[in-house]
Scaffold this motif. Structure first.
Motif, PDB file in Angstrom:
ATOM      1  N   PHE A  41     -64.422 -53.547  13.941  1.00  0.00           N
ATOM      2  CA  PHE A  41     -65.524 -52.946  13.074  1.00  0.00           C
ATOM      3  C   PHE A  41     -65.324 -51.355  13.331  1.00  0.00           C
ATOM      4  O   PHE A  41     -65.692 -50.307  12.512  1.00  0.00           O
ATOM      5  N   ASP A  42     -65.077 -50.864  14.599  1.00  0.00           N
ATOM      6  CA  ASP A  42     -65.271 -49.656  15.212  1.00  0.00           C
ATOM      7  C   ASP A  42     -63.994 -48.948  15.359  1.00  0.00           C
ATOM      8  O   ASP A  42     -64.014 -47.985  16.228  1.00  0.00           O
ATOM      9  N   VAL A  43     -62.939 -49.443  14.618  1.00  0.00           N
ATOM     10  CA  VAL A  43     -61.513 -48.802  14.808  1.00  0.00           C
ATOM     11  C   VAL A  43     -61.035 -48.346  13.505  1.00  0.00           C
ATOM     12  O   VAL A  43     -61.267 -49.243  12.434  1.00  0.00           O
ATOM     13  N   ASN A  44     -60.319 -47.251  13.437  1.00  0.00           N
ATOM     14  CA  ASN A  44     -59.739 -46.751  12.151  1.00  0.00           C
ATOM     15  C   ASN A  44     -59.051 -47.691  11.353  1.00  0.00           C
ATOM     16  O   ASN A  44     -58.086 -48.188  12.160  1.00  0.00           O
ATOM     17  N   GLY A  45     -59.135 -48.187  10.207  1.00  0.00           N
ATOM     18  CA  GLY A  45     -58.353 -49.002   9.390  1.00  0.00           C
ATOM     19  C   GLY A  45     -56.919 -48.789   9.294  1.00  0.00           C
ATOM     20  O   GLY A  45     -56.014 -49.667   9.481  1.00  0.00           O
ATOM     21  N   THR A  46     -56.521 -47.491   9.418  1.00  0.00           N
ATOM     22  CA  THR A  46     -54.901 -47.365   9.405  1.00  0.00           C
ATOM     23  C   THR A  46     -54.430 -47.339  10.847  1.00  0.00           C
ATOM     24  O   THR A  46     -53.413 -48.105  10.797  1.00  0.00           O
ATOM     25  N   LEU A  47     -55.123 -47.399  11.579  1.00  0.00           N
ATOM     26  CA  LEU A  47     -54.535 -47.561  13.046  1.00  0.00           C
ATOM     27  C   LEU A  47     -54.399 -48.997  13.197  1.00  0.00           C
ATOM     28  O   LEU A  47     -53.442 -49.381  13.774  1.00  0.00           O
TER      29      LEU A  47
END
Length: 175
Positions: A41-47
């Motif tokens: 939940f706390d990490v960029n979706g593209t990454l």
């Protein structure tokens, strides 16, 4: 048993160390094989999408890429933040032509999927039959089963329809 999903990645950098072995085993057994990513939940979706696709280089899968979206194991985060990051991940994956299925439990379905991702296939985890108002593609009905060729307990899932529908759902996606 006709298909298997194998954990490939999590977040922006984690690669499951058992993925290669499990992939070789499932393909050698002639299983329709898919991969899943545990969504942070706390990490960029593209990454996260880049991490998942990076794990799959050189592999051929027959099932849509699964994104595991669940509150357990994730920090408390606003619904809209999760939805935004999840959409980023899906958009990136789809840019490369790969289909997506969203895995979640009943709480995750109501919080993240029902109003935002109804156009995507749903893989629902629930130990009672999903209610008729939930349009699911795969239902995970157990975490505690034994399957020949797998050491230890494993999840069991069922596809929502007939064998012909399952065969039509299968693809061949080379990464």
């Amino acid at each position: 048993v006709k298909f298997v999903y194998i954990k490939a990645s999590e977040g922006a950098s984690f690669h499951d160390s058992a993925f290669e072995t499990n992939y070789r085993g499932s393909t050698a057994a002639g299983m329709a094989t898919g991969a899943y990513h545990f969504f942070r939940f706390d990490v960029n979706g593209t990454l996260q999408a880049m991490n998942l696709l990076g794990c799959l280089k050189g592999k051929t899968l027959q099932l849509p890429l699964a994104i595991d979206v669940e509150e357990h194991g994730n920090p408390e985060t606003s619904t809209m933040s999760v939805v935004t990051r999840l959409q980023e991940m899906i958009d990136y994956i789809e840019e490369f032509g790969y289909p997506v299925i969203i895995y979640t439990n009943i709480n995750g379905y109501h919080r993240f999927c029902k109003a935002y991702f109804e156009n995507y296939p749903l893989w629902i985890c629930r130990f009672a039959h999903p209610s008729d108002d939930i349009d699911w593609t795969i239902w995970q009905y157990s975490h505690w089963s034994e399957v020949d060729g797998i050491s230890g307990e494993t999840d069991l899932n069922v596809f929502c329809s007939k064998q012909d529908d399952f065969n039509q759902w299968l693809g061949s996606y080379t990464f």
